[in-house]
Design a protein around this motif. Sequence first.
Motif, PDB file in Angstrom:
ATOM      1  N   PRO A 574       0.826  -1.221   0.000  1.00 48.84           N
ATOM      2  CA  PRO A 574       0.000   0.000   0.000  1.00 48.84           C
ATOM      3  C   PRO A 574       0.851   1.259   0.000  1.00 48.84           C
ATOM      4  CG  PRO A 574      -0.846  -1.603   1.556  1.00 48.84           C
ATOM      5  CD  PRO A 574       0.486  -2.114   1.109  1.00 48.84           C
ATOM      6  N   SER A 578       1.011   3.948  -3.170  1.00 52.49           N
ATOM      7  CA  SER A 578       0.582   5.342  -3.028  1.00 52.49           C
ATOM      8  C   SER A 578       1.545   6.297  -3.725  1.00 52.49           C
ATOM      9  CB  SER A 578       0.489   5.694  -1.542  1.00 52.49           C
ATOM     10  OG  SER A 578       1.769   5.657  -0.942  1.00 52.49           O
ATOM     11  N   LYS A 579       2.790   5.904  -3.921  1.00 57.90           N
ATOM     12  CA  LYS A 579       3.767   6.741  -4.626  1.00 57.90           C
ATOM     13  C   LYS A 579       4.033   6.237  -6.046  1.00 57.90           C
ATOM     14  CE  LYS A 579       7.290   8.387  -2.454  1.00 57.90           C
ATOM     15  NZ  LYS A 579       8.562   8.550  -1.734  1.00 57.90           N
ATOM     16  N   GLU A 618       8.659   9.539  -7.108  1.00 56.02           N
ATOM     17  CA  GLU A 618       7.420   8.903  -7.530  1.00 56.02           C
ATOM     18  C   GLU A 618       7.617   8.171  -8.863  1.00 56.02           C
ATOM     19  OE1 GLU A 618       4.226  11.947  -5.423  1.00 56.02           O
ATOM     20  OE2 GLU A 618       4.194  11.643  -7.594  1.00 56.02           O
TER      21      GLU A 618
END
Length: 709
Positions: A574, A578-579, A618
Amino acid sequence: MDVSKKLLIVIYTMFALLTLLLIVAAHTILLSSFLDLETRDTIKNTDKIEQAIAWEALSIDRTARDWAYWDDTYDFVKTLNPEFINSSLDDDTLYDLDLNVMLFVNKSGVVVHSLSIDLINGTNVPVPTGILEGIDSGLLTTRENMDHIQGIVLLDKGPMLIVGRPIRANLEGGPSAGTLLLGKYIDSSYIDSLEERTQSSLSLHTLNEEMPPDFQDAFDKAVRGDGDAVNILEDGRVAGYFIMRDPAGDPVAIMRTDYPRDLYAQGKKTLIYMYCFLLLSGLVIGTATKFSLDHLLVSRLVAIDSFLEKVKREKDTSQQLEMEGEDEIHRLSKGINEMLSSIRLAEQELKSREYEKKFILDSLEEIVVLRDPKFNICWANQAALKNKDLLTVEVKELPFDSPQAADKDIVQKPLYPRAPSWTDQEFTSFEGKTWLLRSKPICDENGDTIAILENGVEITERKNYETELFRAKHDAEVANHTKSEFLANMSHELRTPLNSIIGFSDLLYEKVYGELNVRQLKAVGNISSSGKNLLNLINEILDLSKVESRSFDLHYSTFGMAELFAEVRDMLFPFAASKGIKIELKVENNLPRVSADRERIVQVLSNLMTNAVKFSNENGCVRVKATQNNDFIQIAVSDEGIGIAAVNHDKLFKPFSQIDSSSSKKYPGTGLGLALVKEIVQLHGGSVWFESEAGKGSTFIFSIPLKQE
């Protein structure tokens, strides 16, 4: 105001605030604990009273079964044979059974025979009307598939415990001929007997009369199902309550048992003792701290000030300032001494330049001795003459022209073996001073020894300083060990309330106790996440303190790296998703299984992979690779993030350290993760290193042995 008074005010203010904080915390937590303990104890004692009445009902029920399943009773109800009354139902029957009522009811609901007495007055009395009404209504008669009646019946004289059994010809469930009812009053004599047996104070109120407020409150609470009813009475006693029900299960009465609040009073007394102890401890520790600071700091500053005033007044730069210890004040004293020595040497240089060569040796505080190859003394300076016991054990005549010819006490034999490789020898003189004696052979061009030069330096202060340094080192190690044990205990103490905070906040977030609005739900979620972050920090501090206090134990097991990698990847998925970061795992073919502490290796790998994801840009990629290197498994975690400059490499594995303040704001953390990684890997017998450049990503590598040694 001088420094000592300022320190006194600051120290006592700090200890006063700390003591107040401890008192408030102790009062809030411990008093609540005592109240909870008192409540549980009251509920336990109330359950004992209720159990005692239940045992009474069970005893009456055994009697009812004996009579109801008796063949003679069955025949009597069917035939109304008077011989059964004459032989079995005499006037003493109820006295022997300790009962007030015995009724034989046939299958049609008609009482065929009854016994009813007043056990206190010893007289026969009519069957209570309330029982007859219960029989007529069917409440107190058995029906098909019903083999038991039990409950409290409210009568004019008071509540009665009624037990009924169907009258059958056998125990195997034959046809019923009617109902046998046995009853006993729950009167004052019974309550007195129950109080004597249970050592408690009892009160009973029925629902058909006006009850005191505390009874009514306890009854309402029990009906609502709000839990066990416990009240604090006006006279300072604590009371517990329980409901008494009729055979249909409806409440008819409530009984209270009350006790003195000894447990709570003892708890408050304990708190008072604790408060006194905290106040006294604060005063004692504050005073000790103040005197310690005076001894270690203030008094030494005053000594320096007095010394400088004395030098200024007497204009004597030959004086030396002596300060023990190895700190800033000691270094300041050395600086002052060096400054005074420089001034004094400058003055002496101006006054005695032409005499320095003549008296240089005699002015030395060191022992200087020149010996021939046979170790006979050729020359000795004044310091040597003053310490003859350091040199020899026999007298030797010196040449007439020797400056020491007049001294006949110098002895020729040395105190150490004769060998050209001698270096140092320590010796303690008769005066108790410690000297360092050194010898150096003087050789000619051919390498032959032509003389031996000996010199000695008094090292008493240095030896004392080494002793003090050793003691200081030992004290520092003890203090560090004590700190680690304290931190571990406090971490354990902190985790208990944190677990409660996290648990209740999760219950609130899951709306177990009711609906929450959006802002409330967000606030509860923040409480839970912050509590979990703090709990993780405490766990890391606890692990680090265990390592420092040498109480960190490893639990070895055998496992494969592939399944370990997959487990950690699933945990971090998770966060990485998210990135937009991809995690790639690669395990070398035929990689053997590892014998290690699986939980700790998961912790190491999780820390490294979490850091890699945290510091990656990212939509980047984190790569984890496991290979075999001789007898070690080597694991590398690589990222494509910001990298680490060479100047910051030394900070990585230090506890509570991050690269710089700006990164700590952008990438939050405590700096404990890599320190724990290093300690855990080293405890396994492995090692940790890294490869990184600023702006080009980082690779952390650790290795662990394949097998436990």
